[in-house]
Design a protein around this motif. Sequence first.
Motif, PDB file in Angstrom:
ATOM      1  N   UNK A   1       0.839  -1.196   0.000  1.00  0.00           N
ATOM      2  CA  UNK A   1       0.000   0.000   0.000  1.00  0.00           C
ATOM      3  C   UNK A   1       0.873   1.245   0.000  1.00  0.00           C
ATOM      4  N   UNK A   2       2.097   1.108  -0.503  1.00  0.00           N
ATOM      5  CA  UNK A   2       3.074   2.170  -0.339  1.00  0.00           C
ATOM      6  C   UNK A   2       3.050   3.151  -1.477  1.00  0.00           C
ATOM      7  N   UNK A   3       2.220   2.917  -2.503  1.00  0.00           N
ATOM      8  CA  UNK A   3       2.428   3.643  -3.757  1.00  0.00           C
ATOM      9  C   UNK A   3       2.162   5.128  -3.649  1.00  0.00           C
ATOM     10  N   UNK A   4       1.442   5.554  -2.611  1.00  0.00           N
ATOM     11  CA  UNK A   4       1.212   6.998  -2.492  1.00  0.00           C
ATOM     12  C   UNK A   4       2.485   7.714  -2.069  1.00  0.00           C
TER      13      UNK A   4
ATOM     14  N   UNK B   1       4.766   9.276  -4.819  1.00  0.00           N
ATOM     15  CA  UNK B   1       4.086  10.412  -5.433  1.00  0.00           C
ATOM     16  C   UNK B   1       4.106  11.615  -4.517  1.00  0.00           C
TER      17      UNK B   1
END
Lengths: 513, 341, 110
Positions: free
Chosen positions: A235-238, A241
Motif C-alpha cells: 500500500x506504499x504507492x502513495x 508520489x
Amino acid sequence: MIQHLPALIIALPLLTAFLMPLIGRISPTFRKLFAFIMIFLVAIIGILLVHEVHSKGIILYTFGAPQPGETTPSSLKIPVRIIFEIDGLGAFMVIVSIILAFTAMFYALPYFKEERGLDRFYALLFLLLAGILGMELTGDMFNFFVFLEIASISASALIAFCIDRSETLEAGIKYLAISSIGALFFLLSVGLLYGEYDALNMAMLAKSISNTFIDKMALILILGALLMKAGIAPMHMWLPDAYAEASPPVTLCVIAATQASMYGLLRMIFTIFHPSIDIAFLPALIIALSLITIGIGATMTLIQNRLTRAIAFAGVAEMGYILLGVGTAMYAGIKGYGEVALEGAIFHVLNDAIDMGLLFLVAGSVYLATRELDMNNLGGLARRMRFTAITFLIALLASSGMPPMNGFASKLLIYESTYALNPILSIIAILASILMLAIFVRIFYSVFLGPELPNLRDARDPPVLMLIPMLILSILIIFLGIFPSYAIDKLVDPAVRSLIDAKGYVSAVIGGG
Amino acid sequence: MEVTELISLITRSILGTIVLALVSIILGLFYKGVDRKIAAHMQARVGPPIRQPFRDVIKLFTKENIVPDDAIPWLFNLSPVIALSASIIMMLYLPVGDIKPMLSTEGDLILILYLLLIPSLCLVIGGFSSGSPFATVGAQREMVLMMSYEFPLAIAVISVVWRLREAGIDVPFSLSSIMENPIWNNVGILGIIGCIILLIALVIVTPGELSKVPFDAPEAETEIAGGLLVEYSGRNLALFYLADAVKTLAMATLIIAIFFPYNLSSLLSISGYPAYALDFLFYLFKLFLVILLSVTLIRVAVARLKIDQLVSTYWISVVLLSLIGLVLLMFDRLACLKGWY
Amino acid sequence: MLERIFTGSGFWNPLIWLIAFVVSILIVLILRSLGRPGFKREGDKTKPFLCGNIKDIETISPRSENLYWGFRESLKGYYKVMERFHSGDIRDYIFWFIFVIVLLFLMEVL
C-alpha cells in the motif's frame, strides 16, 4: 508552567497557525520572523518536555480537570476527559518530529522567496506540526483520530502548494484520498472498541481488551490503516508520489507524519492490544510485508529518473527496515534478541528521519540552483556547489549504513537481532543496504559528477540561511554515528522500556493496574 | 569503560595500525607477485620475478600524477587515499594465525562486510569523478558487480554465524568466537556438506570482490580501455594498486578465519613464542592456498563474462548454490535438535 | 559516552575505529607524499582519453538512465511487472489497501 507543557506544545502551533494570516498582513519579513520565533519556542518546549519525562516518568495531562495530573477528578470513576499520556516512546517521537519540523521551517524561510500565499503555507505547516505532535502525545483513541485527520488534511494541502505543475495537485489529491480512507477505517475500529467497552482512553482499553472476535477485527482495521499511512507495501504507492512532488520543506514534515503513523503502530500493537490478543500469524505477516517493502523500495529506485522520486523510494525501503525490527520484536517478545530488534527499529526511526531529511534538503538546493529535477538533464554540479555535494556524500553514506555514520549503528542492531529469528531476514536486509548504496551513488553521479553542462553554468550553492539546516543535520548524523551508545542510552532505551512496561502505562492513568 | 582499558585500546589502535600497514602492504605485494608467477607458469611462460609488484609500485611513484581537466579534483585525489586506508583498517579486525584480532572487541563480522565495500566504493567514486566516459562506464559496471556479489557473500557469512548461534556459541558475530569455535566442529555431516558448498560460493565471490577475471568487466582492458582506472596515473594509481593487494590479503584472511581457523601449534602442542612463529608461517601457507585457488586458478582458466551474464551468474547460480548450503545447515540444526547424530 | 555498542551478538565501537582510520589515513598520506606531486601541463595530457573527433564531451557522456544497464537488463521481467503495479491510478492504491485488510481478515477467520 512546567505542568502545562503538554498543552502548550499543542496550543502554541495552533495559535501560530491561526494568527499567521493576521501577522502576514503587517509585512512578509515580520511573518517570517514570527514563524521562526514560534518554531524555536516549540522546539524549546519539546526539549523541556522530554527532559521532564526522562526525569519524572510518565507525564499525564488531563484537559479540563482542575489539576492537570488528575485523571479522575470530581469523583468520576473512570477517566472520561481527553488525557495526554507521554512516556519514553512519546518523548522520543517528539524529538524526531521537532528535529524535522525545526529544520524544515528553517529551510523554508529562505526557500520560498517569491511565492504568493505564504501565510497559508506557514499556517498549514504549523497545523501539520500540531497534528503530528498531538498524535504522538495523546492517550485517547478518538483524539488520535482527530490529530491524524488534522495532519493528513494539512499535509495534502501543503503537498499541492506549488501549483505550477499539475503532478503536484495530483499528488495532493491522492494523499488526501488515501489518508481519508485510512482514517475512516481507523474511526470504524475506534467505534467498534467504544461500542464494546464504553471507553476511548487508551489505558482503559488496554486494560479491558480481551480475545474476542470484535477486538481482533478492530486490531486488523487499525493495523491496515496505520500500515498504509506508514508506507508499507503493497500500500506504499502513495509515498513516492507525495514525497516527490512536494517541496522539500514540506516533504520533511510529511516524513514526520509517516513516522508518527509508525509510532501509532507501535503504541497500538505493544501497549494496547498485545498482551491480551493473540493472533498467531500476525508477526509472520508483518515480517513478510516488511521484506516485500524493503525489496520493492530498494529495487524500484533504480529505474527512476526524477531525483526526488528516487529518494522517496529509498524512504519506502527504510520504513521496511523499521517494520522488520518491529515484526521481530512482536514474534520473539521484547526480550533477548527481540529487545535488540526493537531498539534497532526505534533508533532507525530517528536515523531515517535525519538521513531522508538531509537528502531532501539537498534535492531542494539542487532544484533552487537549477530549476531542474530530471537527472538526465543534470550533471557536473560538484564543481560549483561543493558544500551541497559534500552534504549529499554524508547523507549517502548514512543512508546506506556505512560506518561510522548513524545508519550503521541502527542497521547493525537490526541485522544482529533478526538473524537469530531467521538468517534470510538479515540477508535480505544486508542486500537492500548495498542496493541503497548503489542507488545513491548513481544519483550522486547523475547530479554532481560528470561533465559540466552548458545550461547549468550559473548554479551556485544555496544562500547561507539554507546551508545552516543542512549543516545541523550533517553534524547530527556524524554525532549520532560516533556516539551511538549515548543516543541509545538516553533516548532509545527509555522508549523500549516504556513499551516493555505496558502495565505501567495503564496504572499511570487508572492507578493500581 | 575504565581508563586502563581505554588507553590500551587506543595504543593498540594506533601502534597496531602502523605495524599492520607495513606488514599488510609487504605481504599483499608479495602474494601479488606469487600470483603472477604461478599464472605465468600455468600459461607456459616464465613470468616476472616475485618482487615485480614492489618494482611496479616504486615505478608508479616516480611517474607524474595527472589530474584531468574534466575531473573533480578533490574527489579524484581523495578516493585512492580512502581506499588504501580502509583496506589497512580491515586487517585490524581480522585474526592472523592464532593471534586474536587487534581490536577484537570493537568490531565484528558485519563491520568487515561493510569495510570490504569501502575500497570498491572509492574505486567507483574515483571512476565517476574522472571526467571520462570510459571511466563512467567502468565505474557503473563495478557498482553493478558490487550489487551482485553481495547477495551470496551475505548468505554465506550469515548462515555460518546463524549456525554457530544455534550451536550455542556466545556472540557469534565476533571474529574471536568464530576463530575459537571452528564451524566444522559444531555441525554434523549435513552441516559439513553445507559448509563446503558455502565455501565454494565464497571462493566464487572472491574474484568478483577483487575484480579479477572472469568478473573484471569494470576494468576490461580490451573493451573500455582500462575502465574506471583509465585517467589515473602516478601515485594515485599506485595507491589503488596497493589497495587491491591489501584487499586480496584481507579477503583471503576472512575466508581463513571463518573456514580454516586451525593451527599447527595446538596439534603439535607447542606454546609460547615458537608457537606464534609456527602459526604465522602456517597462516602464510594457508593464504597461499586460498589465493591460489580463488584468484590464480580461476583467473587463468576462464574468460571474461559480459556484465549481464555476470549479474545472472551471481544472482541466479551462485545464490542458488549458497541457498542450498543454507538449507543444508538448517536441516543440520534440525537433525541436531532431534538427536539424529 | 565512550562505550561500545554490544548487540548481544556483536560489537561496534566507532570512536576506536575512527582513531584507527585517522592514523591509517595519515600513514597513507605520508606514503603518498613519497610520490611525485605535480605534473607539467603540456600538450593534451589533461584532456580525457577519447577516440574520434569529439567536440562536446557532454554529448557522449552516459546519462543517468544508462547507468546500471546490466542490472536492469537482467531483471527486466521483474521491472515490467512492477511498473504495471505503480500505475499512479488511485483506484489501484485503494485496491491494495482493501486487499491487505481482506487478507488479514481471511487469515484470521480461517
